[in-house]
Design an enzyme around this catalytic site. Structure first.
Site, PDB file in Angstrom:
ATOM      1  CB  CYS A  99      -0.956  -0.014   1.190  1.00 58.80           C
ATOM      2  SG  CYS A  99      -2.231  -1.262   0.994  1.00 58.80           S
TER       3      CYS A  99
HETATM    4  P1  NAD Z   1      -4.482  -8.868  -3.709  1.00 57.10           P
HETATM    5  O1  NAD Z   1      -3.531  -8.769  -4.843  1.00 57.10           O
HETATM    6  O2  NAD Z   1      -4.058  -9.519  -2.446  1.00 57.10           O
HETATM    7  O3  NAD Z   1      -5.800  -9.644  -4.204  1.00 57.10           O
HETATM    8  C1  NAD Z   1      -6.478  -9.344  -5.354  1.00 57.10           C
HETATM    9  C2  NAD Z   1      -7.318 -10.544  -5.788  1.00 57.10           C
HETATM   10  O4  NAD Z   1      -8.088 -10.153  -6.929  1.00 57.10           O
HETATM   11  C3  NAD Z   1      -6.527 -11.780  -6.200  1.00 57.10           C
HETATM   12  O5  NAD Z   1      -6.993 -12.921  -5.494  1.00 57.10           O
HETATM   13  C4  NAD Z   1      -6.795 -11.905  -7.701  1.00 57.10           C
HETATM   14  O6  NAD Z   1      -6.833 -13.257  -8.163  1.00 57.10           O
HETATM   15  C5  NAD Z   1      -8.169 -11.270  -7.810  1.00 57.10           C
HETATM   16  N1  NAD Z   1      -8.542 -10.798  -9.136  1.00 57.10           N
HETATM   17  C6  NAD Z   1      -7.769 -10.186 -10.077  1.00 57.10           C
HETATM   18  N2  NAD Z   1      -8.507  -9.888 -11.163  1.00 57.10           N
HETATM   19  C7  NAD Z   1      -9.766 -10.325 -10.916  1.00 57.10           C
HETATM   20  C8  NAD Z   1     -10.995 -10.279 -11.642  1.00 57.10           C
HETATM   21  N3  NAD Z   1     -11.070  -9.726 -12.864  1.00 57.10           N
HETATM   22  N4  NAD Z   1     -12.094 -10.819 -11.064  1.00 57.10           N
HETATM   23  C9  NAD Z   1     -12.032 -11.390  -9.833  1.00 57.10           C
HETATM   24  N5  NAD Z   1     -10.921 -11.453  -9.109  1.00 57.10           N
HETATM   25  C10 NAD Z   1      -9.800 -10.915  -9.643  1.00 57.10           C
HETATM   26  O7  NAD Z   1      -4.976  -7.386  -3.435  1.00 57.10           O
HETATM   27  P2  NAD Z   1      -5.217  -6.696  -1.982  1.00 57.10           P
HETATM   28  O8  NAD Z   1      -3.940  -6.519  -1.258  1.00 57.10           O
HETATM   29  O9  NAD Z   1      -6.355  -7.382  -1.325  1.00 57.10           O
HETATM   30  O10 NAD Z   1      -5.660  -5.222  -2.443  1.00 57.10           O
HETATM   31  C11 NAD Z   1      -6.905  -4.972  -3.056  1.00 57.10           C
HETATM   32  C12 NAD Z   1      -7.142  -3.464  -3.030  1.00 57.10           C
HETATM   33  O11 NAD Z   1      -7.268  -3.036  -1.663  1.00 57.10           O
HETATM   34  C13 NAD Z   1      -6.010  -2.633  -3.621  1.00 57.10           C
HETATM   35  O12 NAD Z   1      -6.538  -1.506  -4.257  1.00 57.10           O
HETATM   36  C14 NAD Z   1      -5.215  -2.201  -2.393  1.00 57.10           C
HETATM   37  O13 NAD Z   1      -4.511  -0.994  -2.618  1.00 57.10           O
HETATM   38  C15 NAD Z   1      -6.333  -1.989  -1.380  1.00 57.10           C
HETATM   39  N6  NAD Z   1      -5.914  -2.111   0.015  1.00 57.10           N
HETATM   40  C16 NAD Z   1      -5.048  -3.106   0.384  1.00 57.10           C
HETATM   41  C17 NAD Z   1      -4.698  -3.231   1.730  1.00 57.10           C
HETATM   42  C18 NAD Z   1      -3.712  -4.300   2.152  1.00 57.10           C
HETATM   43  O14 NAD Z   1      -3.249  -4.218   3.304  1.00 57.10           O
HETATM   44  N7  NAD Z   1      -3.404  -5.278   1.332  1.00 57.10           N
HETATM   45  C19 NAD Z   1      -5.234  -2.372   2.683  1.00 57.10           C
HETATM   46  C20 NAD Z   1      -6.149  -1.398   2.286  1.00 57.10           C
HETATM   47  C21 NAD Z   1      -6.477  -1.279   0.943  1.00 57.10           C
END
Ligand code: NAD
Length: 453
Positions: free
Chosen positions: A268
């Site tokens: 992030c």
């Molecule tokens: P991640 O990469 O861990 O997970 C994303 C998931 O989306 C994966 O399982 C992937 O297979 C899936 N995916 C990709 N394309 C897809 C589609 N077309 N349809 C369905 N599934 C699909 O991502 P994350 O860390 O959970 O982050 C997600 C969002 O949340 C980002 O914008 C991030 O900036 C935000 N965020 C993350 C955190 C954190 O601590 N990780 C905290 C707050 C906000």
């Protein structure tokens, strides 16, 4: 309420498990069949304390997973929890969010009950209105405000504490411009907001998008500021942690995020600060302070390596890297400070042996040829030096294990290891063997004195 969560990564899986625990019926939609199979088996696809328990309780019952968007379309609400990575210029890539919005729109089709689409991903102001809503509109044939609404609900969870953070949040931010959307979000969060005392911020969609970036930019800058102060402390042989404890007593500063060290990483802060910088530049604003915060952060791993260099070359010598995750409590290695540290060690010709309690497999994808130990003790065995990169509590318990090193040099990037006789201790921003500057002669030798035995 019937809720779909599209994207089952760190945020989506936590959100799904917690909403199920709050009593909602949740379907997780992901393109990764392995992730779907694991969720249906009640097995968390990521390491996050408390998540396995929630999945064991709700998987197959209130929580199911699928690759089929039709199941999302059959719900009342869908969250988009897709990755929003950086492009090469640092700007946010909303491609995953847009693709998922289109898939959801196609599954929704032109008819049926109104659907609420909630953006959970971190996106720059305007994305929900100008990317997500048009994608749903074009793919479904529905009109925004009639057949569907959009909202923005940023996520503030910290990896390693995600479940606790979600279930006991400091704040819940609900960005919407349609009263129908606001009501649905209020109902959705009611089982949580009725149970715990938390601030609920109802705001506009663009404000909600910006709040997330402002939050992360502020925290990242705070860390870079304390790291800069820590670097200056180190130069003067001043204990940066005593300084931080004292300034943290000032309510205007606050005691959190004052642990100087190797800097921020993870999925992030780096990408969100980069995205905000790129977004500001797009509007011809040069965000000098944010650029400086990135600059300080980028320098910290090199400073750690410099401390190591000061004790002699590591070429051909075994060097232990303790900690690979970007922080304790997670197996996430995205932008971990361990990456530039290992790269720097390999550039110096060191034989790197790395250890992490949970993140080894993920780091192996970055450095397949590095040796991975199955315990800190095994990593330290015969090592010429050790670099502490992640603040795993188990590193604080290391003691006799250092006696197994060929030379007991510990360069601590996280203020975890207790200096003791028998080890050569170098704290990144405190303690160690930096010479005292002439102008600050002190009677006691103090915290800047050498801890070499
Ligand atoms: P991640 O990469 O861990 O997970 C994303 C998931 O989306 C994966 O399982 C992937 O297979 C899936 N995916 C990709 N394309 C897809 C589609 N077309 N349809 C369905 N599934 C699909 O991502 P994350 O860390 O959970 O982050 C997600 C969002 O949340 C980002 O914008 C991030 O900036 C935000 N965020 C993350 C955190 C954190 O601590 N990780 C905290 C707050 C906000």
């Amino acid at each position: 309420m019937n809720v779909s969560i599209i994207g089952s990564g760190y945020v989506g899986t936590t959100l799904a498990a917690c909403l199920a625990d709050l009593g909602h019926r949740v379907v997780c939609v992901d393109v990764d069949e392995d992730v779907v199979a694991r969720l249906n088996a009640g097995d968390a696809p990521i390491h996050e304390p408390g998540l396995d328990d929630l999945l064991a309780r709700h998987a197959g019952d209130r929580l199911t997973a699928t690759t089929d968007y039709a199941e999302a379309a059959a719900c009342d609400v869908s969250f988009l929890a897709l990755p929003t990575p950086s492009r090469d210029d640092g700007s946010v890539d909303t491609g995953y969010v847009e693709t998922a919005a289109r898939s959801l729109g196609e599954a929704l089709g032109p008819d049926g009950d109104p659907h609420l689409v909630v953006v959970k991903s971190t996106v720059v102001p305007g994305t929900t209105d100008t990317v997500v809503a048009p994608a749903i509109e074009a793919a479904s044939g529905r009109e925004r405000g009639v057949g569907f609404d959009v909202a923005m609900n940023p996520e503030f969870l910290r990896e390693g504490h995600a479940v606790d953070d979600f279930l006991s949040p400091d704040k819940v931010v609900l960005g919407a411009d349609a009263e129908r959307a606001n009501e649905t979000l209020r109902d959705l969060y009611a089982p949580l907001t009725d149970r715990v005392e938390t601030a609920v911020v109802e705001t506009g969609i663009r404000e909600a998008e910006m709040i997330k970036y402002a939050n992360n930019a502020f925290l990242a800058t705070k860390i870079s500021l304390i790291n800069e102060l820590g670097n200056i402390c180190k130069e003067y042989g001043v204990d940066a942690y005593e300084v931080a404890d004292a300034i943290g007593l000032d309510d205007r500063i606050g005691e959190q995020f004052l642990q100087s060290g190797l800097g921020w990483g993870g999925s992030c802060f780096p990408k969100d600060v980069a995205a905000l910088i790129a977004a500001a530049r797009e509007r011809d604003y040069e965000p000098a302070l944010l650029e400086a915060a990135v600059g300080v952060n980028d320098r910290q791993p090199e400073r750690l390596l410099g401390l190591l260099d000061a004790h002699g070359p590591v070429d051909g010598r075994r060097v232990a890297v303790l900690g690979l995750a970007f922080k304790a409590g997670t197996d996430d290695v995205r932008n971990s400070r361990a990456i530039p540290v290992i790269e720097g060690l390999l550039d110096r010709g060191a034989d790197v042996v790395a250890y992490d309690p949970v993140a080894t497999e993920r780091m192996r994808e970055h450095f397949p040829d590095v040796e991975y130990a199955d315990s800190a003790a095994a990593a330290l065995d015969g090592a010429h030096a050790a670099a502490v990169v992640t603040d795993w509590p188990e590193f604080a318990d290391l003691d006799a294990e250092f006696d197994r090193m060929a030379r007991p040099l510990v360069v601590d990037g996280r203020h975890v290891v207790e200096p003791r006789s028998g080890i050569i201790y170098e704290g990144l921003t405190w303690g160690g063997s930096k010479p005292e500057p002439a102008v600050t002669a002190r009677a006691d030798g103090g915290a800047g004195a050498s801890r070499e035995p």
